[in-house]
Structure formats: structure tokens, C-alpha cells
Motif scaffolding. Sequence first.
Motif, PDB file in Angstrom:
ATOM      1  N   VAL A  74       0.909  -1.114  -0.180  1.00 51.31           N
ATOM      2  CA  VAL A  74       0.001   0.215   0.071  1.00 51.31           C
ATOM      3  C   VAL A  74       0.759   1.239   0.129  1.00 51.31           C
ATOM      4  N   ASN A  75       1.865   1.275   0.682  1.00 52.61           N
ATOM      5  CA  ASN A  75       2.769   2.391   0.941  1.00 52.61           C
ATOM      6  C   ASN A  75       3.448   2.676  -0.299  1.00 52.61           C
ATOM      7  N   GLU A  76       4.012   1.501  -1.155  1.00 57.05           N
ATOM      8  CA  GLU A  76       4.585   1.671  -2.245  1.00 57.05           C
ATOM      9  C   GLU A  76       3.645   2.252  -3.417  1.00 57.05           C
ATOM     10  N   GLN A  77       2.266   2.012  -3.289  1.00 59.96           N
ATOM     11  CA  GLN A  77       1.464   2.673  -4.263  1.00 59.96           C
ATOM     12  C   GLN A  77       1.324   4.251  -4.056  1.00 59.96           C
ATOM     13  N   LYS A  78       1.508   4.532  -2.781  1.00 62.23           N
ATOM     14  CA  LYS A  78       1.150   5.889  -2.180  1.00 62.23           C
ATOM     15  C   LYS A  78       2.595   6.872  -2.565  1.00 62.23           C
ATOM     16  N   ASN A  79       3.720   6.074  -2.024  1.00 62.72           N
ATOM     17  CA  ASN A  79       5.195   7.019  -1.951  1.00 62.72           C
ATOM     18  C   ASN A  79       6.248   6.307  -2.712  1.00 62.72           C
ATOM     19  N   GLY A  80       6.019   5.145  -3.182  1.00 56.59           N
ATOM     20  CA  GLY A  80       7.112   4.578  -4.029  1.00 56.59           C
ATOM     21  C   GLY A  80       8.185   3.916  -2.804  1.00 56.59           C
TER      22      GLY A  80
ATOM     23  N   VAL B 116      13.369  -0.941  10.709  1.00 55.46           N
ATOM     24  CA  VAL B 116      12.533  -2.032  10.269  1.00 55.46           C
ATOM     25  C   VAL B 116      10.920  -1.686   9.968  1.00 55.46           C
ATOM     26  N   ALA B 117      10.496  -0.512  10.403  1.00 54.37           N
ATOM     27  CA  ALA B 117       9.301  -0.160  10.222  1.00 54.37           C
ATOM     28  C   ALA B 117       8.897   0.336   8.792  1.00 54.37           C
ATOM     29  N   LEU B 118      10.186   0.686   7.979  1.00 52.09           N
ATOM     30  CA  LEU B 118      10.107   1.059   6.781  1.00 52.09           C
ATOM     31  C   LEU B 118       9.817  -0.021   5.826  1.00 52.09           C
ATOM     32  N   ALA B 119       9.931  -1.248   6.171  1.00 57.26           N
ATOM     33  CA  ALA B 119       9.330  -2.576   5.417  1.00 57.26           C
ATOM     34  C   ALA B 119       7.777  -2.917   5.850  1.00 57.26           C
ATOM     35  N   PHE B 120       7.400  -2.003   6.854  1.00 56.87           N
ATOM     36  CA  PHE B 120       6.087  -2.441   7.148  1.00 56.87           C
ATOM     37  C   PHE B 120       5.036  -1.117   6.815  1.00 56.87           C
ATOM     38  N   GLY B 121       5.337  -0.424   6.134  1.00 58.63           N
ATOM     39  CA  GLY B 121       4.409   0.639   5.261  1.00 58.63           C
ATOM     40  C   GLY B 121       4.645   2.202   5.788  1.00 58.63           C
ATOM     41  N   VAL B 122       5.596   2.247   6.502  1.00 56.30           N
ATOM     42  CA  VAL B 122       6.281   3.436   7.029  1.00 56.30           C
ATOM     43  C   VAL B 122       6.824   4.358   5.786  1.00 56.30           C
ATOM     44  N   ASP B 123       6.590   5.543   5.779  1.00 56.68           N
ATOM     45  CA  ASP B 123       7.365   6.384   4.637  1.00 56.68           C
ATOM     46  C   ASP B 123       7.937   7.506   5.127  1.00 56.68           C
ATOM     47  N   ASP B 124       8.055   7.931   6.678  1.00 55.24           N
ATOM     48  CA  ASP B 124       8.416   9.013   7.358  1.00 55.24           C
ATOM     49  C   ASP B 124       8.920   8.787   8.682  1.00 55.24           C
ATOM     50  N   LEU B 125      10.223   9.194   8.693  1.00 56.91           N
ATOM     51  CA  LEU B 125      11.057   9.029  10.203  1.00 56.91           C
ATOM     52  C   LEU B 125      11.315  10.277  10.865  1.00 56.91           C
ATOM     53  N   ASP B 126      10.277  11.315  10.643  1.00 53.06           N
ATOM     54  CA  ASP B 126      10.474  12.493  11.486  1.00 53.06           C
ATOM     55  C   ASP B 126      11.914  13.065  10.846  1.00 53.06           C
ATOM     56  N   GLY B 127      12.337  13.519  11.903  1.00 54.05           N
ATOM     57  CA  GLY B 127      13.487  14.486  11.419  1.00 54.05           C
ATOM     58  C   GLY B 127      14.694  14.413  12.307  1.00 54.05           C
ATOM     59  N   THR B 128      15.574  15.285  12.293  1.00 54.99           N
ATOM     60  CA  THR B 128      17.004  15.226  13.209  1.00 54.99           C
ATOM     61  C   THR B 128      16.446  15.736  14.563  1.00 54.99           C
TER      62      THR B 128
END
Length: 359
Positions: free
Chosen positions: A41-47, A300-312
Motif C-alpha cells: 500500500v505504501n509503495e502505491q502511495k509513496n514509491g 525495520v518499520a520502513l518495511a512495514f508501510g512507513v514512509d516518514d522518519l520524522d527528522g533530526t
Amino acid sequence: MTTLATIKEKVHAGQRLSEDDALALYASNDLLAIGELAAWVNEQKNGANVYFNVNRHINPTNVCVNRCAFCAFSRTADADDAYTLAMDQMVGRAVEAVGQGATEVHLVGGLHPDLTFEFYLELLRDIRISAPSLHIKAFTAVEIDYFAQISQLTVEQVLAQLIEAGLGSMPGGGAEILVEEVRQKICPEKISGQRWLEVHRLAHHAGLKTNATMLYGHVETAADRVRHMALLRELQDQTGGFQVFIPLAWQPENSPLKLDTKGTSGLDDLKTLAIARLFLDNFPHLKAYWIMLGEKIAQVALAFGVDDLDGTVVEEKIGHDAGAASPQSLTLERLIRLIKVAGKTPVERDTLYNQLRSF
């Protein structure tokens, strides 16, 4: 009968999941299948893009009139470790942030009994004058409601004055769990779930983009989490003003809320993120807040639909006062590496998800 197979069919057909579907996902132990579906789903939305921004957190005060049961940050005004930053300290930190490449300042704090609404307006004006390039993301719905009380203005009037002073968008804090029974247990003095939604609705109508959070891993049930997301999805259908959903893992270490739980597990964190991506079909982005999750689970969450890691995130106090073990800030290089190692494309964004540069 709701099975993982029927849910998968619905997702691939672009059909909306029901609350029962989401509960069935919570009941399933097939974490990898849920994650794989969320990743699709995430890939469809955010590549392959994973977004982050260079931001600075400023928490103006930890003095708060509320006593939320889960909060390790708030203090009474006479507590030894109570603090309130001076105006020039806060403006100085904003200016410093620009020098560090920040595009956003994130301002949230306690509900101070003695600071006036004018103080906060002046703070925004001063930051805007001294650091005009910074986007000001400030004040949760709880703070906005409080400003309305202390100024005897309507929420609409409060928002209009804040926007005029420089407010660019709102964070998603204070939502906790929007279900009233849960709020009565963990934050009875805080605004109701309905009021939180109403403030965000008014913010959206005023032209602001806002975020949405969910504090989980305390007294709530899976059904409460799903209801919470359903209420957010409903408002998003009406306004389209939410940018990103941010599940926040409760940090039990220093929290006054003493439960038998030890906080969330890595499994629960990943499952909750994946289910959010599947259920919140009208939210463009899903954030793994590394401060609460720790770097490794966030990665690891980047493989579970996440597309944002917040920031510095330089100098975050609220999660750390609660016992978060993550570092106070991540360097840009480390954040980029974290994303690249996960096989994704790091994209620096501004607060409103405009792409600034990719790596």
C-alpha cells in the motif's frame, strides 16, 4: 469470516477496510503478511521514498495545569525541576536551528497557568522576524483550546490570530486515545476526544495542515485503537487536512501511570504501524517516530508501510523525560544511512511534504 486472505483481496481491490477487518489484523499473528500488505500500500502511495526533515523541537515550559496520568513531562509551577524558557532563549534556539539547516521549528509545551495568549503570539512573531525561513509547526489542539479559555476568544479567533502571527501548521499531539472511556482513565482533565477532533476540523477549515497521533501501549484495547483511527479517518474524509499519522509508543519508565505493562513490544509497534497504513487509506503519510520507537525498530518499520522518519529533532524533552532511550538528536548523515540501508530513497522534505532534495 474475515481472514487475512479476504483482507488482502480487499486491499488489492482498493476497498476500504472495516473496523472488524482491522481487529482481525490485530488478532492475527502473521506479522510478516500484514507488513508485506502494508508495504505494498505504501509503495502505491509513496514509491521507495522515505521522508525526513531537519527540525528543532522547542518545549517552552513543562509547567502544566493538567495532570495526565501517563505524562512524565509536566510539573507544577513550584516543582524544583519546573522550567519556563525566556522569549530570547526560544528565539535564539530558532535562529541557531536555521544555522544547522533546519526548515522547521516544532513548538509544544505545558498549559502554563500564568503565561498569556499574547506571550505565545509574541513568540511566533519574534521567531518569524528573527528566523523567517523557518516553518512554525506549533501547539497541539489541547493548547489551542487552552488559549481560547485564557483569552476568552473562540477557537476560530485564536487560530486566526496565531496564523497572522506566523503559525504554519499544527502537530498532532494530545489525541492520546480519542475514546472517552480511555481518556477518563489516563487524562480526565484534558479536552475530550470530540473536542480534539473539533479543533483540528476548525484548523483545517482555517487552511492549516495538521498531524494526528495515537498514544498506545497503556490501558487501551485493540478495539480502542481501531476506533481512534476510525474517528481520524472520518474527519479526514470530510476535510483532507491531515498530512500524517504518528503512532506514539507509550514510555512507561518515568510515567506516573503505573501499570503491569512494560510498554510496547517491537512486534506490537510494527503491527500497529502496518495496520494504520492499511486502515488509514486517506492519510498520505505514516511516520515511525524514532524518538519513541528507537532507531532500529523505526528502521525495520520502513518495511512495514512507513514512509516518514520524522527528522533530526534537536533537543526533544517530552519523550525523553518519559524514559525514551533514543539519542536526543540524529545527525543528517546517520538518518540518511538508516534509510539507505533499508533499501529506500532518503528524501528531505519541508513540513508540508514538499521535496527539497533526495539522496
